[in-house]
Design a protein around this motif. Structure first.
Motif, PDB file in Angstrom:
ATOM      1  N   MET A   1      32.902  44.420  36.393  1.00 22.28           N
ATOM      2  CA  MET A   1      33.932  43.399  36.435  1.00 22.28           C
ATOM      3  C   MET A   1      35.030  43.736  35.438  1.00 22.28           C
ATOM      4  SD  MET A   1      32.205  40.260  34.292  1.00 22.28           S
ATOM      5  CE  MET A   1      33.715  39.321  34.297  1.00 22.28           C
ATOM      6  N   CYS A   2      36.051  42.925  35.403  1.00 20.07           N
ATOM      7  CA  CYS A   2      37.117  43.082  34.422  1.00 20.07           C
ATOM      8  C   CYS A   2      37.394  41.699  33.849  1.00 20.07           C
ATOM      9  CB  CYS A   2      38.378  43.665  35.070  1.00 20.07           C
ATOM     10  SG  CYS A   2      39.792  43.773  33.935  1.00 20.07           S
ATOM     11  N   GLY A   3      36.923  41.460  32.614  1.00 15.59           N
ATOM     12  CA  GLY A   3      37.048  40.138  32.014  1.00 15.59           C
ATOM     13  C   GLY A   3      38.057  40.053  30.901  1.00 15.59           C
ATOM     14  N   ARG A   4      38.554  41.186  30.435  1.00 15.26           N
ATOM     15  CA  ARG A   4      39.609  41.235  29.432  1.00 15.26           C
ATOM     16  C   ARG A   4      40.413  42.512  29.659  1.00 15.26           C
ATOM     17  NH1 ARG A   4      37.928  38.611  24.564  1.00 15.26           N
ATOM     18  NH2 ARG A   4      36.838  36.727  25.199  1.00 15.26           N
ATOM     19  N   PHE A   5      41.712  42.457  29.391  1.00 13.47           N
ATOM     20  CA  PHE A   5      42.513  43.676  29.441  1.00 13.47           C
ATOM     21  C   PHE A   5      43.695  43.536  28.500  1.00 13.47           C
ATOM     22  CE2 PHE A   5      44.479  41.013  32.674  1.00 13.47           C
ATOM     23  CZ  PHE A   5      45.822  41.342  32.693  1.00 13.47           C
ATOM     24  N   TRP A  63      45.478  33.636  35.342  1.00 16.95           N
ATOM     25  CA  TRP A  63      44.375  34.524  35.671  1.00 16.95           C
ATOM     26  C   TRP A  63      43.141  33.665  35.950  1.00 16.95           C
ATOM     27  CZ3 TRP A  63      41.700  38.643  32.085  1.00 16.95           C
ATOM     28  CH2 TRP A  63      40.868  39.453  32.880  1.00 16.95           C
ATOM     29  N   GLY A  64      42.882  33.476  37.205  1.00 17.68           N
ATOM     30  CA  GLY A  64      41.804  32.626  37.678  1.00 17.68           C
ATOM     31  C   GLY A  64      42.204  32.107  39.048  1.00 17.68           C
ATOM     32  N   LEU A  79      37.438  32.308  39.360  1.00 12.33           N
ATOM     33  CA  LEU A  79      37.407  33.609  40.027  1.00 12.33           C
ATOM     34  C   LEU A  79      38.451  34.518  39.385  1.00 12.33           C
ATOM     35  CD1 LEU A  79      37.160  32.491  43.776  1.00 12.33           C
ATOM     36  CD2 LEU A  79      35.302  33.096  42.211  1.00 12.33           C
ATOM     37  N   ILE A  80      38.019  35.340  38.435  1.00 12.72           N
ATOM     38  CA  ILE A  80      38.945  36.270  37.800  1.00 12.72           C
ATOM     39  C   ILE A  80      38.930  37.628  38.485  1.00 12.72           C
ATOM     40  CG2 ILE A  80      38.830  35.105  35.572  1.00 12.72           C
ATOM     41  CD1 ILE A  80      36.944  37.345  34.627  1.00 12.72           C
ATOM     42  N   ASN A  81      37.844  37.916  39.212  1.00 15.39           N
ATOM     43  CA  ASN A  81      37.691  39.175  39.935  1.00 15.39           C
ATOM     44  C   ASN A  81      37.337  38.903  41.390  1.00 15.39           C
ATOM     45  OD1 ASN A  81      35.977  40.751  37.133  1.00 15.39           O
ATOM     46  ND2 ASN A  81      38.150  40.700  37.595  1.00 15.39           N
ATOM     47  N   ALA A  82      37.648  39.856  42.235  1.00 16.21           N
ATOM     48  CA  ALA A  82      37.243  39.826  43.644  1.00 16.21           C
ATOM     49  C   ALA A  82      36.663  41.192  43.981  1.00 16.21           C
ATOM     50  CB  ALA A  82      38.437  39.511  44.554  1.00 16.21           C
ATOM     51  N   ARG A  83      35.512  41.216  44.601  1.00 19.51           N
ATOM     52  CA  ARG A  83      34.884  42.480  44.969  1.00 19.51           C
ATOM     53  C   ARG A  83      35.633  43.109  46.140  1.00 19.51           C
ATOM     54  NH1 ARG A  83      29.587  43.235  42.877  1.00 19.51           N
ATOM     55  NH2 ARG A  83      29.175  44.720  44.555  1.00 19.51           N
ATOM     56  N   GLU A 151      52.455  22.783  41.753  1.00 23.37           N
ATOM     57  CA  GLU A 151      51.909  24.056  42.208  1.00 23.37           C
ATOM     58  C   GLU A 151      51.607  24.980  41.033  1.00 23.37           C
ATOM     59  OE1 GLU A 151      54.804  25.634  44.900  1.00 23.37           O
ATOM     60  OE2 GLU A 151      53.983  24.521  46.609  1.00 23.37           O
ATOM     61  N   VAL A 152      50.572  25.778  41.197  1.00 24.22           N
ATOM     62  CA  VAL A 152      50.180  26.760  40.193  1.00 24.22           C
ATOM     63  C   VAL A 152      49.928  28.087  40.888  1.00 24.22           C
ATOM     64  CG1 VAL A 152      48.526  27.382  38.393  1.00 24.22           C
ATOM     65  CG2 VAL A 152      49.094  24.970  38.764  1.00 24.22           C
ATOM     66  N   ASP A 153      50.612  29.148  40.473  1.00 26.61           N
ATOM     67  CA  ASP A 153      50.346  30.484  40.986  1.00 26.61           C
ATOM     68  C   ASP A 153      49.141  31.057  40.261  1.00 26.61           C
ATOM     69  OD1 ASP A 153      52.506  30.461  42.756  1.00 26.61           O
ATOM     70  OD2 ASP A 153      53.890  31.197  41.231  1.00 26.61           O
ATOM     71  N   THR A 154      48.174  31.548  41.009  1.00 29.02           N
ATOM     72  CA  THR A 154      46.934  32.066  40.427  1.00 29.02           C
ATOM     73  C   THR A 154      46.656  33.467  40.937  1.00 29.02           C
ATOM     74  OG1 THR A 154      45.449  31.245  42.183  1.00 29.02           O
ATOM     75  CG2 THR A 154      46.054  29.692  40.434  1.00 29.02           C
ATOM     76  N   GLY A 155      45.844  34.217  40.202  1.00 31.77           N
ATOM     77  CA  GLY A 155      45.569  35.585  40.604  1.00 31.77           C
ATOM     78  C   GLY A 155      44.192  36.064  40.196  1.00 31.77           C
ATOM     79  N   ALA A 156      43.736  37.134  40.842  1.00 32.68           N
ATOM     80  CA  ALA A 156      42.466  37.783  40.530  1.00 32.68           C
ATOM     81  C   ALA A 156      42.653  39.294  40.615  1.00 32.68           C
ATOM     82  CB  ALA A 156      41.369  37.336  41.497  1.00 32.68           C
ATOM     83  N   ILE A 157      41.803  40.024  39.900  1.00 36.31           N
ATOM     84  CA  ILE A 157      41.820  41.485  39.907  1.00 36.31           C
ATOM     85  C   ILE A 157      40.682  41.989  40.791  1.00 36.31           C
ATOM     86  CG2 ILE A 157      41.482  43.556  38.487  1.00 36.31           C
ATOM     87  CD1 ILE A 157      42.751  42.012  36.157  1.00 36.31           C
ATOM     88  N   LEU A 158      41.002  42.913  41.685  1.00 38.63           N
ATOM     89  CA  LEU A 158      39.980  43.503  42.546  1.00 38.63           C
ATOM     90  C   LEU A 158      39.162  44.532  41.776  1.00 38.63           C
ATOM     91  CD1 LEU A 158      42.137  43.869  45.734  1.00 38.63           C
ATOM     92  CD2 LEU A 158      39.921  42.731  45.695  1.00 38.63           C
TER      93      LEU A 158
END
Length: 258
Positions: A1-5, A63-64, A79-83, A151-158
């Motif tokens: 996973m990627c939990g910090r960068f 990020w979430g 959901l911070i990551n997506a497989r 509205e809130v823009d949200t994102g996840a890292i693959l």
């Protein structure tokens, strides 16, 4: 996973690398954590008729990841990551994979190797491109709307399976999109998820290096450059690295860094 960068890139270099229309001054961020705003790159409008060069835009998202159908975020997991292997078909990410693929600029990410045994202390690592510079993680974006209309823009890292550089620490790593593939990844108008599936694979061996660091990074409140200071490699990790090198031949799938 990627939990910090981390993202330490100079503004002008990031603007040029991602071919951005404009970009405000970037602060150096050494310890980016979930729920914080992160910089992402999205496709923009064509510069002029007939041009194949996209005018990309930089935006901030939380990020979430929150799918649009979620009613109450308090009842939904963070959901911070997506497989990458399942994102195309999973209900939470299916729409974003088709319509809202993004790039997440980074200078590297943090991962922890958790030794077996009760009470064993996890060792933190700073995983960065071996030749330095900026790296682009594949990501997904969704705009969540609350009942009151805000509205809130949200994102996840693959993420994908770890390559040999990272596998001794963790079995997952972020998906890296190479510069020559930016346009294809961001093009959600003509490139369906199955058309970009080949991009969601582990980056070649030798791309990253993993540097042991102290546990300062464990605390979100620690946001200074000192968290990147190297420490001595734990003896058991040195042994693992030595054994890995003795058993596995180097990969021929080498990738140059930008």
């Amino acid at each position: 996973m990627c939990g910090r960068f981390a993202l330490l890139a100079k503004t002008d270099l990031a603007r040029e690398y991602f071919d951005l229309a404009e970009l405000e001054d970037l602060p150096e961020r050494y310890n980016i954590a979930p729920t914080q705003p992160i910089l992402v790159v999205v496709a923009g409008e064509r510069r002029e008729p007939g041009s194949n060069l996209p005018e990309r835009r930089a935006v901030l998202v939380r990020w979430g990841f929150l799918p649009g159908w979620v009613k109450d975020p308090r009842d939904f997991p963070l959901l911070i990551n997506a497989r990458a292997e399942t994102a195309i078909g999973k209900a939470s990410f299916r729409a974003a994979m088709r319509h809202r693929r993004i790039l997440v600029p980074a200078s590297g990410f943090f991962e922890w190797r958790r030794p077996e045994g009760k009470g064993a202390k996890a060792q933190a690592y700073w995983v960065r491109p071996r030749k330095g510079g900026i790296v682009a993680f594949a990501g997904l974006m969704e705009t969540w709307s609350s009942a009151d209309g805000s509205e809130v823009d949200t994102g996840a890292i693959l993420t994908t399976a770890a390559n040999n550089d990272v596998s001794r620490i963790h079995d997952r790593m972020p998906v890296v999109i190479r510069r020559e593939d930016f346009s294809r990844w961001l093009d959600c108008k003509t490139q369906e998820p199955r058309d970009v599936a080949d991009l969601m694979k582990p980056v070649g061996d030798g791309f990253f290096e993993a540097i042991p660091i102290s546990d300062k990074v464990n605390k979100v409140a620690n946001m200074g450059p000192d968290i990147l200071e190297p420490v001595a490699e734990p003896a058991e990790d040195v042994a693992l690295e030595t054994n890995k090198g003795a058993q596995a031949p180097p990969s021929s799938d080498q990738l140059s860094l930008f």
